[in-house]
Motif scaffolding. Structure first.
Motif, PDB file in Angstrom:
ATOM      1  N   ILE A   1      -2.431  -0.868  -7.203  1.00  0.00           N
ATOM      2  CA  ILE A   1      -3.314  -1.146  -6.064  1.00  0.00           C
ATOM      3  C   ILE A   1      -4.740  -1.391  -6.552  1.00  0.00           C
ATOM      4  O   ILE A   1      -5.416  -2.313  -6.097  1.00  0.00           O
ATOM      5  CB  ILE A   1      -3.267   0.011  -5.051  1.00  0.00           C
ATOM      6  CG1 ILE A   1      -1.870   0.113  -4.435  1.00  0.00           C
ATOM      7  CG2 ILE A   1      -4.314  -0.201  -3.953  1.00  0.00           C
ATOM      8  CD1 ILE A   1      -1.660   1.335  -3.559  1.00  0.00           C
TER       9      ILE A   1
ATOM     10  N   VAL B   1       0.816  -1.220   0.000  1.00  0.00           N
ATOM     11  CA  VAL B   1       0.000   0.000   0.000  1.00  0.00           C
ATOM     12  C   VAL B   1       0.845   1.265   0.000  1.00  0.00           C
ATOM     13  O   VAL B   1       0.378   2.326  -0.436  1.00  0.00           O
ATOM     14  CB  VAL B   1      -0.998   0.027   1.180  1.00  0.00           C
ATOM     15  CG1 VAL B   1      -1.943  -1.155   1.116  1.00  0.00           C
ATOM     16  CG2 VAL B   1      -0.289   0.069   2.512  1.00  0.00           C
TER      17      VAL B   1
ATOM     18  N   ILE C   1      -5.732   5.706  -0.700  1.00  0.00           N
ATOM     19  CA  ILE C   1      -4.477   5.189  -0.146  1.00  0.00           C
ATOM     20  C   ILE C   1      -3.293   6.028  -0.608  1.00  0.00           C
ATOM     21  O   ILE C   1      -2.441   6.432   0.197  1.00  0.00           O
ATOM     22  CB  ILE C   1      -4.294   3.709  -0.552  1.00  0.00           C
ATOM     23  CG1 ILE C   1      -5.247   2.804   0.243  1.00  0.00           C
ATOM     24  CG2 ILE C   1      -2.838   3.259  -0.341  1.00  0.00           C
ATOM     25  CD1 ILE C   1      -5.264   1.364  -0.222  1.00  0.00           C
TER      26      ILE C   1
END
Length: 323
Positions: free
Chosen positions: A159, A151, A179
């Protein structure tokens, strides 16, 4: 439906002796192997040893090899099942593990592709959105990248792909965007931080329902961290090659993508002919290796579902070696 707050970070003590895992479909899985008292068997995903314990009750002079990536599991099970040969490793490497021990073929292999209760319930392992802990998720904590590595270093596009492909998360782009935005300010290093990021990214209506809003993202990251899908087909094919005629392979899956891979791999081994359909007879000469026992997967019964919530998505597929 609202969800209870995440358990606070605190020293929730878990010991190796507490490595307990309620096995899914234990009787069905062990019956699927058709255990011979003098046979050689492999439990490729040992976990808490529930399936292994049942297999051992059916052996007299036979051998059971238990393999797991998690050394905590191996240490716990060794004390409870002294007749079990335990090996730290990955079921993908079963042929190599057998070769190192002078074993060419075995009579059965069991794979349970789920996460153990111990791993889910140990905050320090970072598998669960229910507890706050380091964002790890590695089956083998000594190897590989963590969920935090993914992440905090992967691109937004990478992602998004992981969440779509492995978690079938409909809000993957929104979560990936959140994120990458948050990590610009501070790395996302805990399960709490990731859960809060997910909940901030999805629509308010999606935060309520039968499933926790973080479930799909956590599942997708776990699959990516442990490389659970990409090598699966090749691993199963290699295992098939090391079964004795009449030997069985039984696989319990918990994810639609896993189940699809196992189903298609079994079917291809049962009917390997790739000749064009418009020719009158087979010219490729490829011989079937398996007989599929389960045309549709075996599912947990109502009693098991009532006592083991983690069995709800489980499916068992079985095949038998014929050559």
């Amino acid at each position: 439906m609202t969800y209870p707050p995440m358990a606070a970070t605190q020293p929730i003590m878990t010991t190796i002796d507490s490595f307990l895992h309620l096995p899914v479909m234990p009787d069905e899985a062990v019956q699927a192997l058709a255990v011979k008292p003098d046979g050689i068997y492999v439990d490729g995903t040992l976990g808490g040893g529930g399936h292994a314990a049942l297999i051992l009750t059916r052996l007299t002079t036979g051998t059971l090899i238990g393999i797991d990536r998690d050394e905590d599991a191996l240490r716990a099970v060794k004390g409870r099942l002294p007749n079990l040969l335990t090996i730290h490793g990955n079921f993908h490497d079963i042929p190599d593990i057998l070769y190192e021990r002078g074993i060419e073929r075995v009579d059965g292999v069991l794979l349970d592709l789920g996460v153990s209760s111990h791993q889910l319930d140990t905050p320090e392992r970072g598998f669960s959105y229910r507890f706050d802990g380091p964002l790890d998720m590695r089956m083998d904590p000594s190897q590989g990248r963590t969920a935090a590595d993914i992440v905090n270093t992967c691109t937004q596009g990478e992602i998004t792909r992981i969440l779509y492909q492995y978690g079938e998360e409909r809000y993957a782009p929104r979560i990936a965007r959140a994120i990458t935005k948050i990590r610009e300010v501070k790395p996302i290093e805990t399960t709490r931080a990731l859960t809060e990021t997910i909940e901030s990214a999805i629509p308010a209506k999606a935060r309520y329902g039968d499933k926790h809003p973080s479930m799909r993202t956590f599942m997708a990251l776990r699959i990516a961290v442990n490389d659970e899908l990409l090598p699966l087909k090749a691993a199963v094919n290699r295992i098939i090659g090391h079964l004795n005629p009449g030997g069985r392979i039984a696989v319990i899956t918990f994810h639609s993508l896993e189940d699809r891979i196992i189903k298609h791999t079994f079917r291809a081994a049962e009917n390997p002919c790739d000749c064009p359909r418009d020719i009158p007879y087979c010219v490729c000469k490829k011989q079937p290796q398996l007989r599929v026992i389960t045309r549709t997967p075996v599912l947990p019964g109502t009693d098991e579902l009532a006592r083991n919530n983690r069995a709800h998505s489980a499916k068992l597929r079985i095949a038998e070696k014929i050559i």
